[in-house]
Each structure stands twice: as C-alpha cells, then as structure tokens.
Design a protein around this motif. Structure first.
Motif, mmCIF file in Angstrom:
data_model
loop_
_atom_site.group_PDB
_atom_site.id
_atom_site.type_symbol
_atom_site.label_atom_id
_atom_site.label_comp_id
_atom_site.label_asym_id
_atom_site.label_seq_id
_atom_site.Cartn_x
_atom_site.Cartn_y
_atom_site.Cartn_z
ATOM 1 N N LEU A 112 -17.209 -2.240 -21.043
ATOM 2 C CA LEU A 112 -16.832 -3.439 -21.768
ATOM 3 C C LEU A 112 -16.614 -3.189 -23.253
ATOM 4 O O LEU A 112 -16.478 -4.129 -24.021
ATOM 5 N N GLU A 113 -16.552 -1.937 -23.658
ATOM 6 C CA GLU A 113 -16.264 -1.657 -25.050
ATOM 7 C C GLU A 113 -14.851 -2.098 -25.371
ATOM 8 O O GLU A 113 -13.976 -2.118 -24.498
ATOM 9 N N PRO A 114 -14.566 -2.498 -26.605
ATOM 10 C CA PRO A 114 -13.271 -3.039 -26.946
ATOM 11 C C PRO A 114 -12.148 -2.019 -26.798
ATOM 12 O O PRO A 114 -12.381 -0.816 -26.785
ATOM 13 N N ARG B 125 -21.272 -7.662 -32.558
ATOM 14 C CA ARG B 125 -22.077 -6.569 -32.015
ATOM 15 C C ARG B 125 -22.075 -6.546 -30.496
ATOM 16 O O ARG B 125 -22.271 -5.500 -29.879
ATOM 17 N N ASN B 126 -21.867 -7.703 -29.880
ATOM 18 C CA ASN B 126 -21.879 -7.789 -28.420
ATOM 19 C C ASN B 126 -20.575 -7.209 -27.862
ATOM 20 O O ASN B 126 -19.495 -7.691 -28.179
ATOM 21 N N PRO B 127 -20.622 -6.161 -27.006
ATOM 22 C CA PRO B 127 -19.395 -5.568 -26.470
ATOM 23 C C PRO B 127 -18.578 -6.548 -25.640
ATOM 24 O O PRO B 127 -17.350 -6.461 -25.598
ATOM 25 N N HIS C 260 -13.687 -9.770 -25.228
ATOM 26 C CA HIS C 260 -13.060 -11.095 -25.199
ATOM 27 C C HIS C 260 -12.045 -11.230 -26.333
ATOM 28 O O HIS C 260 -11.021 -11.913 -26.184
ATOM 29 N N ALA C 261 -12.297 -10.583 -27.452
ATOM 30 C CA ALA C 261 -11.371 -10.650 -28.584
ATOM 31 C C ALA C 261 -10.010 -10.078 -28.207
ATOM 32 O O ALA C 261 -8.971 -10.613 -28.603
ATOM 33 N N GLU C 262 -10.011 -9.003 -27.439
ATOM 34 C CA GLU C 262 -8.738 -8.393 -27.043
ATOM 35 C C GLU C 262 -7.974 -9.289 -26.074
ATOM 36 O O GLU C 262 -6.756 -9.407 -26.149
ATOM 37 N N ALA C 263 -8.701 -9.913 -25.165
ATOM 38 C CA ALA C 263 -8.056 -10.855 -24.247
ATOM 39 C C ALA C 263 -7.471 -12.033 -25.009
ATOM 40 O O ALA C 263 -6.362 -12.500 -24.725
ATOM 41 N N ARG C 264 -8.205 -12.517 -26.007
ATOM 42 C CA ARG C 264 -7.727 -13.628 -26.820
ATOM 43 C C ARG C 264 -6.501 -13.204 -27.641
ATOM 44 O O ARG C 264 -5.547 -13.972 -27.790
ATOM 45 N N ALA C 265 -6.506 -11.964 -28.140
ATOM 46 C CA ALA C 265 -5.369 -11.469 -28.909
ATOM 47 C C ALA C 265 -4.105 -11.424 -28.052
ATOM 48 O O ALA C 265 -3.015 -11.802 -28.497
#
Length: 245
Positions: free
Chosen positions: A116-118, A209-211, A216-221
């Motif tokens: 789950l790392e970005p 800090r939470n992987p 989730h940030a990448e999915a949102r992007a």
C-alpha cells in the motif's frame, strides 16, 4: 475472469455487418471514457496487433463489440498502469486463451507488507528514445522540435514516461490539421496549471504518514485528472460551438 474477445462472433470470416461498427462509431463510444483517443490511435493499436477488425470488400474497418471491449482494456491499462503495448498484448492474449494471469506490474515487485505504499515509491513504466520514436511514428527532428517547446521532456537521459507516446501521437495528429507545435505551448501551460490545482488538493494526503492514506491520494489524483480532462474537453467544445453527435 475478465473475458476480452479479440473480434467477437464471425471474426476473420465473411460474416454480415450485423452488429458491426465503423471506426467513427467506435471512436464515439471510446471517447466517453477516453476523450483523448483518436482515429490514428485506434489504427496504431491495430497495426500493433492489439485489435483485428474485419474489413469490408472495399477495405473499410468493421469493429465488433468484442473489438471495442478489447480496445477499452488496452487504453485502460495504458492509462492506469502505464504498461507498454507489447506487455498489454501478451496479457490479453493469455486471458483469451483462458489462462489465469495476473495483471503485469512494471518496476520491482512489492512485498505484501508494503503493497500500500504510494505510487511515487514505485518505478513507473518508461521507454527509451528510440522506442518513443517508433511507437509514435515520428522522426528525431520532430521530437527535438517538440522538446524545444516543452511539449515533451525525458525524465532522464534518453528515457521518457510511457505517456509520452500519447502526447507525441496527439501532437503529430494535430500537426496534420496545420496546428504547429509552437501553437501548443498555451495548451501545455494550461495543463501545468490544471496539474498544479489537482496537486494542491492531494498534496496533504500524499504527505500523510498512513500508507493507506497516501495510496488513496493517488487514486484521488487519477479521479481528479480524469474530471479536469473531461471539463477541458467540454469547455473547448462549448467555445467552438461543437454539438455532441
């Protein structure tokens, strides 16, 4: 298992045109999800063996529902996973043969504990300069000119992000209509501003800090990028007075 029939019923035979579509109709269907796709892109994917439409006696392409589904898979794997066409073709051919094959992952494999790392921690698919020239069907002089206008740039010496193929193909396609690379600098500037806007929204999540939050940030992007592309296309069509088909 996801089925990806190459040509549907009657593929490779003298089947009737019932249920078959022209390349223009296919383009309209695909643009609902892939607004940047062009006729040239579809023809290029055919030349690379990703899809094999039927041909009428006069040489016109006729696509089945299976062809359209397969094209959708190809474009989706390019967009979401940055996979080279050769890898996509081999994967879809294996699925067609009924093999239980996982989706290929570019770059080094992740262990379960850090899966789950970005995305920025992973190695995205990249291509060399010669591969870019061949895939986009352009000359070295074309690429040098486009680089001088900032439309394309290597991430390191002679290596490009896989999406550079799409950019190069679209620049070439626009050139056939007399739109020169220097005219496209304003589009590049607009794209950079739109990317900056999206980055402002997802940047706090990427720094978390939470992987899982970073993932989730990448999915949102991706979601925001797709929405900005659709909005941009709608605004351009509205400005030009282009009516939907």
């Amino acid at each position: 298992m996801l089925q990806t029939p190459r040509g549907g019923a009657g593929h490779g035979t003298a089947a009737s045109d019932s249920g078959l579509m022209s390349i223009g109709a296919v383009l309209n269907m695909l643009r609902e999800e892939f607004p940047e796709v062009t006729v040239s892109k579809i023809r290029f994917l055919e030349s690379e063996g990703l899809v094999e439409p039927q041909r009428t006696p006069s040489g016109y392409r006729k696509f089945s529902a299976g062809d359209v589904e397969r094209l959708g898979h190809v474009l989706r794997m390019q967009r979401d996973h940055y996979l080279p066409l050769k890898v996509i073709r081999e994967h879809l051919d294996a699925v067609e043969r009924g093999e239980a094959v996982p989706l290929p992952v570019m770059g080094r494999q992740r262990d379960d504990e850090d899966a789950l790392e970005p995305v920025e921690g992973r190695t995205a698919a990249r291509i060399g300069r010669a591969e870019l020239l061949a895939a986009a069907e352009i000359d070295e002089s074309d690429l040098q000119e486009w680089e001088s206008y900032g439309l394309l740039a290597p991430v390191e010496d002679g290596v490009y992000e896989a999406e550079a193929v799409t950019v190069a193909s679209l620049v070439a396609e626009l050139g056939r209509f007399g739109i020169e690379p220097r005219h496209l600098r304003v589009m590049k500037a607009a794209a950079d501003r739109e990317a900056g806007l999206v980055d402002q929204v997802v940047a706090p999540l990427r720094r978390h800090r939470n992987p899982q939050t970073r993932a989730h940030a990448e999915a949102r992007a991706k979601e925001l990028a797709a929405l900005t592309v659709r909005l941009h296309a709608a605004l351009v069509k509205t400005a030009l007075g282009v009516r939907p088909p």
